[in-house]
Design an enzyme around this catalytic site. Structure first.
Site, PDB file in Angstrom:
ATOM      1  CG  ASP A 108      -1.758   1.172   1.414  1.00 46.84           C
ATOM      2  OD1 ASP A 108      -1.977   1.886   0.416  1.00 46.84           O
ATOM      3  OD2 ASP A 108      -2.218   1.416   2.541  1.00 46.84           O
ATOM      4  CG  ASP A 302      -3.600   4.665  -1.823  1.00 49.45           C
ATOM      5  OD1 ASP A 302      -2.970   3.593  -1.744  1.00 49.45           O
ATOM      6  OD2 ASP A 302      -4.393   5.045  -0.944  1.00 49.45           O
TER       7      ASP A 302
END
Length: 484
Positions: A108, A302
């Site tokens: 992530d 992201d």
């Protein structure tokens, strides 16, 4: 996309998003190994199920964003990614402890902490999930410090520990990570055991240097960067549970996966927190969208988010150019629906080249035979968070590079080889193998160990997920991305 009646699938997407809702010289001949990935066919879902997921997804993303000495260089590691459940998650593994045990984790770029579920976790979220048992590692050290982290869809808590962590042929001898005996529902989905944050230390709840940042700052990589190429299966009704997910490279770029130059843009104002970029332009159906200046134009790139969230006025303008598009209501508030038969053309730029988002990625969900939900939605982030969150809806269309020094994000056009991976059913996931890791660095001193560390990846009795293999300079592994 096939609809699903399974609320569990929607919960997975929300949990994945929550933890995230949070031209450099090319290597002449990067050595690497690759690994095949697989993905699951989505079950049919009702419009109500999709609406519930959409509402929670929006809330989760808003919650997430609301609130040394050098060593000899050590080449690069290239890993193939696993694509699971119609692009809803991409998962992979790292190894922890002595002897090292492999765990699947979500990768992530929208957060900065590593944590694993503990063998002491009695919460239902840990059921069927391989867990970390501290007593099984001879090198584990309990830091006797509480740890907790909250995402939009849940939280994890426990204590901090320190141990050897290996990934893609690299090893950090004293990586600090969370060992969590409390994990709320929907935060984990077997075989995933935790999360590996790939953003900067400044936003780490633990305060610890992230694994990637230790490696990059220690000159363990040929180049201080990591890169992603992600596959697309959300428009493939024949996709299996796991499919090839693309490629993750540490310390280099893979020149076979992109063409032309990498368009780098520095992180604004040296704000090394999220991987920030300034949205310079957006077009919808060839019409320019008004973009506010300053902080209202900042975007977090992201990998752990599926869709794209942004300011309400800009998102509304995007859909105003799409015939018969309407604002969603109820649980779909903040989202927009439009006729599935419409081909949508949207582009985004971050100070340089403009990049197109495919119609397949823009079409996030199909509510019924005629109506689809778009991938852009409006959200309100906290005062210290970027206004835009740009996830895999965009990133599946580019080769993305996250560069440590100078701190910047780069995008390049995907090659024909990369594009050919979309929608192609892949081979089964690889089995565990044994290899050697060449470089070990310290998270505190940033120095290389005198002797190379031997990494023997194996599975513990409870490990059911894919295991990674370290082979000489490179390693084949899986990657996981948390998606909104």
């Amino acid at each position: 996309m096939v609809l699903s009646s399974s609320l569990s699938h929607l919960a997975l997407l929300v949990s994945l998003s929550a933890n995230n809702v949070l031209a450099a010289p090319r290597p002449s001949s990067p050595m690497s190994l690759s690994m095949n990935l697989k993905r699951r066919v989505p079950e049919a879902r009702s419009a109500d199920d999709i609406s519930a997921w959409a509402a929670n997804n929006k809330l989760a993303l808003e919650a997430k964003y609301g609130n040394t000495k050098s060593i000899a260089k050590r080449s690069s590691g290239q890993n193939l990614i696993v694509n699971q459940k119609a692009d809803s998650s991409f998962f992979g593994s790292l190894a922890v402890g002595t002897p090292p045990v492999a765990y699947d984790v979500i990768l992530d770029t929208g957060s900065a902490d590593l944590w694993l579920a503990s063998s002491d976790c009695a919460d239902s979220a840990c059921d069927g999930v391989p867990t970390f048992k501290a007593s099984d590692s001879s090198t584990f050290q309990n830091k006797s410090t509480e740890f907790s982290i909250t995402y939009g869809s849940g939280a994890a808590a426990g204590s901090l520990g320190e141990d050897v962590v290996q990934m893609a042929g690299f090893s950090v001898s004293n990586q600090i990570f969370g060992v969590c005996d409390q994990v709320t529902d929907n935060l984990l989905n077997s075989p995933v055991s935790g999360l590996l944050g790939l953003a900067f230390q400044t936003i780490a709840s633990s305060g610890a240097s992230p694994l990637w940042q230790t490696l990059a700052s220690s000159n363990a990589w040929d180049q201080p960067l990591m890169a992603f190429q992600l596959t697309r299966y959300n428009n493939d009704s024949k996709a299996t549970d796991l499919e090839p997910g693309g490629t993750f490279t540490m310390g280099a770029t893979n020149t076979s996966l992109y063409t032309g130059d990498i368009d780098y843009n520095d992180i604004p104002d040296n704000d090394e927190s999220y991987w920030l970029q300034t949205v310079s332009s957006i077009t919808s159906q060839a019409n320019s969208i008004s973009i506010s200046s300053g902080s209202s134009a900042l975007a977090a790139i992201d990998t752990g988010t599926t869709l794209i969230g942004g300011p309400a006025d800009a998102v509304a303008e995007i859909y105003s150019n799409i015939p018969d598009a309407e604002a969603g209501t109820g649980q779909l508030e903040g989202y927009y629906i439009y006729p599935c038969s419409t081909t949508v053309n949207v582009t985004m730029a971050f100070g340089g080249k403009s990049w197109a988002i495919s119609n397949a990625d823009f079409q996030a969900e199909q509510l019924n035979s005629n109506t689809c939900m778009g991938a852009f939605f409006s959200l309100e982030t906290g005062s210290n968070a970027p206004a835009w969150i740009v996830g895999d809806t965009f990133l599946k269309n580019v080769y993305s590079v996250f560069r440590y020094n100078p701190a910047s994000v780069g995008f390049a056009q995907l090659s024909s080889e990369a594009l050919a991976m979309n929608g192609v059913n892949g081979a089964s996931t690889p089995s565990a193998t044994i290899g050697s890791a060449a470089a070990t660095v310290s998270a505190t001193a940033g120095t290389r160990d005198a002797n190379s560390a031997v990494a023997l990846f194996h599975s513990s009795p409870s490990t059911t997920g894919p295991i990674i293999s370290l082979l000489a300079i490179t390693m084949t592994m899986f990657i996981s991305l948390r998606l909104v």
